[in-house]
Design an enzyme around this catalytic site. Structure first.
Site, mmCIF file in Angstrom:
data_model
loop_
_atom_site.group_PDB
_atom_site.id
_atom_site.type_symbol
_atom_site.label_atom_id
_atom_site.label_comp_id
_atom_site.label_asym_id
_atom_site.label_seq_id
_atom_site.Cartn_x
_atom_site.Cartn_y
_atom_site.Cartn_z
ATOM 1 C CD GLU A 4 -3.160 0.893 1.976
ATOM 2 O OE1 GLU A 4 -3.330 0.133 2.977
ATOM 3 O OE2 GLU A 4 -4.122 1.646 1.889
ATOM 4 C CG HIS A 26 0.656 2.398 10.450
ATOM 5 N ND1 HIS A 26 1.064 3.521 9.491
ATOM 6 C CD2 HIS A 26 0.023 1.555 9.494
ATOM 7 C CE1 HIS A 26 0.518 3.549 8.045
ATOM 8 N NE2 HIS A 26 -0.062 2.209 8.106
HETATM 9 FE FE1 FEO Z 1 -2.525 -1.239 4.347
HETATM 10 FE FE2 FEO Z 1 -0.443 0.996 6.457
HETATM 11 O O1 FEO Z 1 -1.080 0.246 4.656
#
Ligand code: FEO
Length: 399
Positions: A80, A225
Protein backbone atom coordinates in the site's frame (compact mmCIF):
# COMPACT_ATOMS: atom_id res chain seq x y z
CA UNK A 1 16.61 12.74 12.64
CA UNK A 2 18.46 9.60 13.62
CA UNK A 3 17.80 5.89 13.55
CA UNK A 4 16.48 4.49 16.84
CA UNK A 5 18.17 1.34 18.09
CA UNK A 6 15.52 -1.18 19.12
CA UNK A 7 17.87 -4.17 19.62
CA UNK A 8 21.57 -4.77 19.06
CA UNK A 9 22.06 -4.24 15.30
CA UNK A 10 18.37 -3.50 14.67
CA UNK A 11 17.05 0.02 14.08
CA UNK A 12 13.81 1.84 13.46
CA UNK A 13 14.41 4.03 10.40
CA UNK A 14 10.88 5.18 9.55
CA UNK A 15 9.19 8.55 9.35
CA UNK A 16 6.73 10.44 11.55
CA UNK A 17 3.77 12.15 9.87
CA UNK A 18 2.78 14.55 12.65
CA UNK A 19 0.29 16.56 10.62
CA UNK A 20 -1.77 14.09 8.64
CA UNK A 21 -5.41 14.44 9.67
CA UNK A 22 -7.11 12.48 6.89
CA UNK A 23 -5.81 9.07 5.89
CA UNK A 24 -8.07 8.13 2.94
CA UNK A 25 -11.11 9.18 4.97
CA UNK A 26 -9.87 7.93 8.35
CA UNK A 27 -9.46 10.91 10.67
CA UNK A 28 -5.96 10.60 12.07
CA UNK A 29 -6.30 13.10 14.89
CA UNK A 30 -2.97 12.03 16.40
CA UNK A 31 -1.06 11.77 13.11
CA UNK A 32 0.74 8.57 12.16
CA UNK A 33 4.13 6.98 11.50
CA UNK A 34 5.43 4.94 8.56
CA UNK A 35 7.77 2.44 10.19
CA UNK A 36 10.73 0.82 8.50
CA UNK A 37 13.32 -1.39 10.14
CA UNK A 38 16.99 -1.93 9.37
CA UNK A 39 18.69 -5.16 10.44
CA UNK A 40 22.49 -5.09 10.19
CA UNK A 41 24.16 -8.48 9.78
CA UNK A 42 26.39 -10.10 7.14
CA UNK A 43 23.62 -8.94 4.85
CA UNK A 44 22.05 -5.62 5.77
CA UNK A 45 18.29 -5.75 5.34
CA UNK A 46 15.69 -2.99 5.13
CA UNK A 47 12.09 -3.93 5.91
CA UNK A 48 9.55 -1.77 4.04
CA UNK A 49 9.89 1.79 2.83
CA UNK A 50 7.74 4.85 3.56
CA UNK A 51 5.03 6.99 2.02
CA UNK A 52 6.14 9.15 -0.91
CA UNK A 53 7.34 12.48 0.46
CA UNK A 54 8.99 10.90 3.51
CA UNK A 55 11.94 9.25 1.71
CA UNK A 56 14.41 11.96 2.81
CA UNK A 57 13.51 11.51 6.47
CA UNK A 58 13.98 7.76 6.14
CA UNK A 59 17.31 8.11 4.30
CA UNK A 60 18.59 10.57 6.89
CA UNK A 61 17.81 8.08 9.65
CA UNK A 62 19.48 5.24 7.70
CA UNK A 63 22.57 7.40 7.08
CA UNK A 64 22.95 7.93 10.84
CA UNK A 65 24.01 4.26 11.11
CA UNK A 66 25.00 3.06 7.62
CA UNK A 67 25.40 4.35 4.07
CA UNK A 68 22.16 3.38 2.27
CA UNK A 69 24.18 1.79 -0.57
CA UNK A 70 25.38 -0.84 1.94
CA UNK A 71 21.88 -2.26 2.28
CA UNK A 72 21.86 -5.64 0.54
CA UNK A 73 18.27 -6.81 0.78
CA UNK A 74 14.91 -5.08 0.81
CA UNK A 75 11.87 -6.89 2.21
CA UNK A 76 8.49 -5.57 1.09
CA UNK A 77 5.88 -6.81 3.52
CA UNK A 78 3.06 -4.67 2.08
CA UNK A 79 2.67 -2.52 -1.03
CA UNK A 80 0.00 0.00 0.00
CA UNK A 81 1.40 3.44 -0.89
CA UNK A 82 1.79 4.51 2.76
CA UNK A 83 4.62 1.92 2.85
CA UNK A 84 5.66 1.48 -0.76
CA UNK A 85 5.00 4.98 -2.14
CA UNK A 86 8.72 5.69 -1.65
CA UNK A 87 9.76 2.25 -2.96
CA UNK A 88 11.24 3.28 -6.31
CA UNK A 89 13.24 6.22 -5.02
CA UNK A 90 14.67 4.12 -2.18
CA UNK A 91 15.45 1.21 -4.52
CA UNK A 92 17.28 3.51 -6.94
CA UNK A 93 19.49 4.74 -4.09
CA UNK A 94 20.22 1.50 -2.25
CA UNK A 95 20.29 -0.72 -5.37
CA UNK A 96 19.47 -3.89 -3.40
CA UNK A 97 20.85 -7.22 -4.48
CA UNK A 98 17.44 -8.81 -3.79
CA UNK A 99 13.91 -7.61 -3.06
CA UNK A 100 11.92 -10.24 -1.14
CA UNK A 101 8.15 -10.08 -1.54
CA UNK A 102 5.08 -12.22 -2.29
CA UNK A 103 3.98 -12.88 -5.87
CA UNK A 104 0.98 -10.60 -5.29
CA UNK A 105 3.29 -7.85 -4.04
CA UNK A 106 5.47 -8.20 -7.14
CA UNK A 107 2.41 -7.96 -9.41
CA UNK A 108 1.22 -4.95 -7.42
CA UNK A 109 4.54 -3.10 -7.55
CA UNK A 110 4.75 -3.72 -11.31
CA UNK A 111 1.25 -2.26 -11.66
CA UNK A 112 2.25 0.78 -9.59
CA UNK A 113 5.76 1.45 -10.92
CA UNK A 114 6.04 -0.47 -14.23
CA UNK A 115 9.73 -1.28 -13.54
CA UNK A 116 10.27 -4.87 -14.66
CA UNK A 117 14.04 -5.14 -14.30
CA UNK A 118 14.27 -5.06 -10.52
CA UNK A 119 15.81 -8.00 -8.57
CA UNK A 120 12.52 -9.35 -7.25
CA UNK A 121 12.68 -12.62 -5.31
CA UNK A 122 9.25 -14.12 -4.66
CA UNK A 123 8.72 -15.82 -1.31
CA UNK A 124 5.96 -17.97 0.16
CA UNK A 125 4.95 -19.00 3.66
CA UNK A 126 7.70 -21.09 5.21
CA UNK A 127 10.52 -19.72 3.03
CA UNK A 128 13.49 -18.40 4.94
CA UNK A 129 16.67 -16.48 4.21
CA UNK A 130 19.86 -16.60 6.26
CA UNK A 131 21.43 -13.15 6.55
CA UNK A 132 24.37 -14.00 8.83
CA UNK A 133 23.70 -14.92 12.41
CA UNK A 134 20.04 -14.17 11.87
CA UNK A 135 17.29 -15.74 9.75
CA UNK A 136 14.22 -14.15 8.19
CA UNK A 137 11.13 -16.37 7.98
CA UNK A 138 8.26 -15.23 5.78
CA UNK A 139 4.53 -15.81 6.31
CA UNK A 140 2.00 -14.71 3.72
CA UNK A 141 -0.98 -12.92 5.29
CA UNK A 142 -3.28 -12.25 2.33
CA UNK A 143 -5.93 -9.59 3.12
CA UNK A 144 -4.15 -8.53 6.28
CA UNK A 145 -4.18 -5.92 4.91
CA UNK A 146 -4.07 -6.38 1.11
CA UNK A 147 -3.67 -9.48 -1.09
CA UNK A 148 0.10 -8.84 -1.23
CA UNK A 149 0.71 -8.73 2.52
CA UNK A 150 3.14 -10.85 4.50
CA UNK A 151 4.91 -10.70 7.86
CA UNK A 152 8.57 -11.40 8.61
CA UNK A 153 9.86 -13.20 11.70
CA UNK A 154 13.43 -13.19 13.01
CA UNK A 155 13.60 -16.24 15.31
CA UNK A 156 17.04 -15.47 16.79
CA UNK A 157 15.70 -12.07 17.89
CA UNK A 158 12.16 -13.30 18.73
CA UNK A 159 11.04 -10.32 16.68
CA UNK A 160 7.99 -10.10 14.41
CA UNK A 161 7.72 -7.40 11.74
CA UNK A 162 3.96 -7.36 11.32
CA UNK A 163 3.30 -4.60 8.72
CA UNK A 164 -0.20 -3.14 9.27
CA UNK A 165 -1.22 -5.68 11.94
CA UNK A 166 -0.97 -4.42 15.54
CA UNK A 167 -0.46 -0.88 14.24
CA UNK A 168 -1.98 2.45 15.22
CA UNK A 169 -2.18 5.85 13.59
CA UNK A 170 -0.27 7.48 16.40
CA UNK A 171 2.54 9.99 15.89
CA UNK A 172 4.96 10.14 18.77
CA UNK A 173 8.65 10.81 19.39
CA UNK A 174 8.69 7.57 21.42
CA UNK A 175 9.10 4.18 19.79
CA UNK A 176 7.83 1.67 22.36
CA UNK A 177 4.43 0.85 23.87
CA UNK A 178 5.75 1.33 27.42
CA UNK A 179 6.94 4.87 26.69
CA UNK A 180 3.62 6.45 25.68
CA UNK A 181 0.25 7.23 27.26
CA UNK A 182 -1.20 3.73 27.28
CA UNK A 183 -4.88 4.83 27.20
CA UNK A 184 -4.22 6.98 24.13
CA UNK A 185 -2.41 4.10 22.48
CA UNK A 186 -5.23 1.59 23.08
CA UNK A 187 -7.79 4.15 21.84
CA UNK A 188 -5.82 4.52 18.63
CA UNK A 189 -5.37 0.74 18.25
CA UNK A 190 -9.13 0.31 18.68
CA UNK A 191 -9.91 2.91 16.01
CA UNK A 192 -7.32 1.40 13.72
CA UNK A 193 -8.77 -2.11 14.03
CA UNK A 194 -12.37 -0.89 13.61
CA UNK A 195 -11.63 1.27 10.56
CA UNK A 196 -8.96 -0.79 8.79
CA UNK A 197 -8.63 -4.37 9.99
CA UNK A 198 -12.25 -5.27 10.91
CA UNK A 199 -13.32 -6.53 7.43
CA UNK A 200 -10.46 -9.04 7.52
CA UNK A 201 -11.29 -10.42 10.98
CA UNK A 202 -11.73 -14.04 9.80
CA UNK A 203 -8.20 -13.96 8.34
CA UNK A 204 -6.81 -12.29 11.50
CA UNK A 205 -8.48 -14.87 13.72
CA UNK A 206 -7.07 -17.74 11.66
CA UNK A 207 -3.58 -16.20 11.66
CA UNK A 208 -3.61 -15.75 15.44
CA UNK A 209 -4.57 -19.41 15.88
CA UNK A 210 -1.81 -20.52 13.48
CA UNK A 211 0.82 -18.41 15.27
CA UNK A 212 -0.31 -19.87 18.61
CA UNK A 213 -0.08 -23.43 17.26
CA UNK A 214 3.41 -22.74 15.95
CA UNK A 215 4.53 -21.62 19.43
CA UNK A 216 6.49 -18.72 17.97
CA UNK A 217 8.45 -16.95 20.66
CA UNK A 218 7.82 -13.22 20.33
CA UNK A 219 9.56 -10.58 22.44
CA UNK A 220 8.88 -7.68 20.11
CA UNK A 221 6.18 -6.91 17.57
CA UNK A 222 7.24 -4.21 15.11
CA UNK A 223 4.27 -2.90 13.12
CA UNK A 224 4.39 -0.46 10.21
CA UNK A 225 2.41 2.23 12.10
CA UNK A 226 2.64 3.52 15.65
CA UNK A 227 4.83 2.06 18.37
CA UNK A 228 6.71 -1.21 18.83
CA UNK A 229 5.18 -3.68 21.29
CA UNK A 230 7.57 -5.06 23.89
CA UNK A 231 5.80 -4.84 27.27
CA UNK A 232 2.12 -5.35 26.42
CA UNK A 233 2.32 -7.98 23.67
CA UNK A 234 -0.10 -10.28 25.52
CA UNK A 235 -2.67 -7.51 25.82
CA UNK A 236 -2.61 -6.38 22.18
CA UNK A 237 -2.79 -10.00 21.00
CA UNK A 238 -5.77 -10.60 23.36
CA UNK A 239 -7.48 -7.50 21.99
CA UNK A 240 -6.95 -8.74 18.42
CA UNK A 241 -8.41 -12.13 19.46
CA UNK A 242 -11.43 -10.36 20.93
CA UNK A 243 -12.01 -7.98 18.01
CA UNK A 244 -11.38 -10.58 15.32
CA UNK A 245 -13.97 -12.89 16.90
CA UNK A 246 -16.51 -10.00 16.99
CA UNK A 247 -16.78 -9.90 20.76
CA UNK A 248 -18.24 -6.59 21.92
CA UNK A 249 -19.07 -5.05 25.29
CA UNK A 250 -22.53 -5.03 26.93
CA UNK A 251 -23.48 -1.56 25.77
CA UNK A 252 -25.81 0.04 23.25
CA UNK A 253 -24.93 2.66 20.66
CA UNK A 254 -27.62 4.87 19.14
CA UNK A 255 -26.56 6.40 15.83
CA UNK A 256 -28.81 8.91 14.13
CA UNK A 257 -29.20 12.20 12.33
CA UNK A 258 -32.15 14.52 12.15
CA UNK A 259 -33.77 17.16 9.90
CA UNK A 260 -36.33 18.91 12.12
CA UNK A 261 -35.55 17.25 15.47
CA UNK A 262 -38.28 14.58 15.32
CA UNK A 263 -35.85 11.71 14.81
CA UNK A 264 -33.66 13.31 17.48
CA UNK A 265 -36.52 13.25 20.01
CA UNK A 266 -37.02 9.58 19.20
CA UNK A 267 -33.27 8.91 19.66
CA UNK A 268 -33.27 10.46 23.14
CA UNK A 269 -36.38 8.51 24.17
CA UNK A 270 -34.65 5.29 23.03
CA UNK A 271 -31.56 6.33 25.01
CA UNK A 272 -33.73 6.74 28.11
CA UNK A 273 -35.14 3.23 27.62
CA UNK A 274 -31.65 1.71 27.34
CA UNK A 275 -30.43 3.58 30.42
CA UNK A 276 -33.47 2.38 32.40
CA UNK A 277 -32.27 -1.18 31.80
CA UNK A 278 -29.05 -0.29 33.58
CA UNK A 279 -26.50 -0.83 30.82
CA UNK A 280 -24.11 1.62 29.25
CA UNK A 281 -25.50 3.65 26.37
CA UNK A 282 -24.01 6.17 23.96
CA UNK A 283 -25.62 8.39 21.37
CA UNK A 284 -23.92 9.74 18.23
CA UNK A 285 -25.45 12.39 16.00
CA UNK A 286 -23.75 11.83 12.67
CA UNK A 287 -23.74 15.45 11.47
CA UNK A 288 -21.49 16.41 14.40
CA UNK A 289 -19.54 13.16 14.83
CA UNK A 290 -16.27 11.86 13.44
CA UNK A 291 -17.20 8.64 11.64
CA UNK A 292 -13.82 7.10 12.47
CA UNK A 293 -14.66 7.44 16.18
CA UNK A 294 -18.25 6.26 15.63
CA UNK A 295 -16.96 3.13 13.91
CA UNK A 296 -14.79 2.31 16.93
CA UNK A 297 -17.92 2.61 19.11
CA UNK A 298 -19.82 0.33 16.71
CA UNK A 299 -17.14 -2.33 17.06
CA UNK A 300 -17.21 -2.11 20.86
CA UNK A 301 -21.02 -2.07 21.29
CA UNK A 302 -23.18 -5.20 21.23
CA UNK A 303 -26.37 -3.22 20.57
CA UNK A 304 -26.67 -0.89 17.55
CA UNK A 305 -29.79 1.24 17.02
CA UNK A 306 -29.85 3.41 13.88
CA UNK A 307 -32.18 6.28 13.09
CA UNK A 308 -32.85 8.51 10.10
CA UNK A 309 -35.69 10.60 8.80
CA UNK A 310 -36.86 9.79 5.28
CA UNK A 311 -35.51 12.21 2.69
CA UNK A 312 -36.51 11.82 -0.97
CA UNK A 313 -37.57 8.19 -0.36
CA UNK A 314 -34.20 7.42 1.21
CA UNK A 315 -31.94 8.18 4.16
CA UNK A 316 -30.51 11.50 5.22
CA UNK A 317 -27.12 11.80 3.40
CA UNK A 318 -25.09 11.66 6.64
CA UNK A 319 -26.81 8.39 7.62
CA UNK A 320 -26.60 6.99 4.07
CA UNK A 321 -22.85 7.76 3.96
CA UNK A 322 -22.17 6.29 7.37
CA UNK A 323 -24.18 3.13 6.83
CA UNK A 324 -22.36 2.51 3.51
CA UNK A 325 -19.03 2.96 5.34
CA UNK A 326 -20.11 0.72 8.22
CA UNK A 327 -21.43 -2.05 5.94
CA UNK A 328 -18.09 -2.12 4.09
CA UNK A 329 -16.25 -2.67 7.38
CA UNK A 330 -18.48 -5.70 8.04
CA UNK A 331 -19.12 -5.59 11.80
CA UNK A 332 -20.80 -8.81 12.94
CA UNK A 333 -22.59 -10.21 15.98
CA UNK A 334 -24.76 -7.16 16.66
CA UNK A 335 -28.24 -6.84 18.16
CA UNK A 336 -30.05 -4.12 16.26
CA UNK A 337 -33.13 -2.03 15.62
CA UNK A 338 -34.01 1.13 13.70
CA UNK A 339 -36.24 4.17 13.86
CA UNK A 340 -37.03 7.42 12.07
CA UNK A 341 -39.58 10.11 11.34
CA UNK A 342 -41.13 10.86 7.96
CA UNK A 343 -43.56 13.18 6.21
CA UNK A 344 -45.33 11.09 3.57
CA UNK A 345 -43.45 8.05 2.17
CA UNK A 346 -41.31 6.90 5.15
CA UNK A 347 -38.86 4.36 3.68
CA UNK A 348 -35.95 5.06 6.06
CA UNK A 349 -36.74 2.37 8.66
CA UNK A 350 -37.09 -0.30 5.97
CA UNK A 351 -33.74 0.74 4.45
CA UNK A 352 -32.05 0.74 7.86
CA UNK A 353 -33.42 -2.74 8.60
CA UNK A 354 -31.87 -3.88 5.32
CA UNK A 355 -28.54 -2.39 6.47
CA UNK A 356 -28.81 -4.36 9.72
CA UNK A 357 -29.70 -7.54 7.78
CA UNK A 358 -26.64 -7.04 5.54
CA UNK A 359 -24.55 -6.83 8.70
CA UNK A 360 -26.12 -10.14 9.81
CA UNK A 361 -27.38 -8.37 12.95
CA UNK A 362 -30.11 -9.93 15.06
CA UNK A 363 -33.02 -7.51 14.62
CA UNK A 364 -35.09 -7.60 17.82
CA UNK A 365 -37.75 -5.00 16.97
CA UNK A 366 -39.47 -4.23 13.66
CA UNK A 367 -38.54 -0.55 14.07
CA UNK A 368 -40.52 2.62 14.76
CA UNK A 369 -41.72 5.01 12.09
CA UNK A 370 -43.21 8.33 13.17
CA UNK A 371 -45.18 10.73 10.97
CA UNK A 372 -43.87 14.26 11.48
CA UNK A 373 -43.49 14.91 15.21
CA UNK A 374 -43.50 12.18 17.89
CA UNK A 375 -46.18 12.47 20.59
CA UNK A 376 -46.04 10.84 24.01
CA UNK A 377 -47.35 7.55 22.66
CA UNK A 378 -44.56 7.33 20.06
CA UNK A 379 -41.91 8.40 22.56
CA UNK A 380 -43.11 5.69 24.96
CA UNK A 381 -42.79 3.16 22.15
CA UNK A 382 -39.25 4.45 21.54
CA UNK A 383 -38.40 3.90 25.21
CA UNK A 384 -39.73 0.36 24.88
CA UNK A 385 -37.56 -0.20 21.81
CA UNK A 386 -34.52 0.93 23.80
CA UNK A 387 -35.48 -1.42 26.62
CA UNK A 388 -36.01 -4.34 24.22
CA UNK A 389 -32.54 -3.96 22.69
CA UNK A 390 -30.93 -3.45 26.11
CA UNK A 391 -32.68 -6.51 27.57
CA UNK A 392 -31.48 -8.68 24.69
CA UNK A 393 -27.92 -7.37 25.15
CA UNK A 394 -28.11 -8.13 28.88
CA UNK A 395 -29.48 -11.61 28.18
CA UNK A 396 -26.58 -12.30 25.75
CA UNK A 397 -24.09 -11.46 28.49
CA UNK A 398 -26.05 -13.28 31.20
CA UNK A 399 -26.62 -9.98 33.08
FE1 FEO B 1 -2.36 -1.19 4.36
FE2 FEO B 1 -0.48 0.93 6.29
O1 FEO B 1 -1.16 0.16 4.74
Amino acid sequence: MEAVKIKEGIYWVGAIDWNIRNFHGYSTIRGTTYNSYLVMDEKNVLFDTVKHGFEEEMLTRIKSVIEPERIDYLVINHIEPDHAGGFLRIVKIIKPEKIFLTSNAKAGLLAYFHEKELPFEEVKTGNEVKIGKRTIKFFETPMIHWPDSMISYLPEEKLLISQDAFGAHYATSKRFDDEVDYCELIQECTKYYANIVLPYSPQVNKLLKTVKEMNLEIEMICPDHGVIWRRNIGEIVSLYEKWSSYQADPKVLIIYDTMWKSTEKMAYAILEGVIKEGIEAKICKLSVSDITEVMAEVMLSKGIIIGSPTLNNGLLPTVAGFTAYMKGLRPRGKIGASFGSYGWSGEAVKILNEVLKDMQAEIVHEGIRCKYNPDKEVLDKCKELGKTVAKKVKETFGL
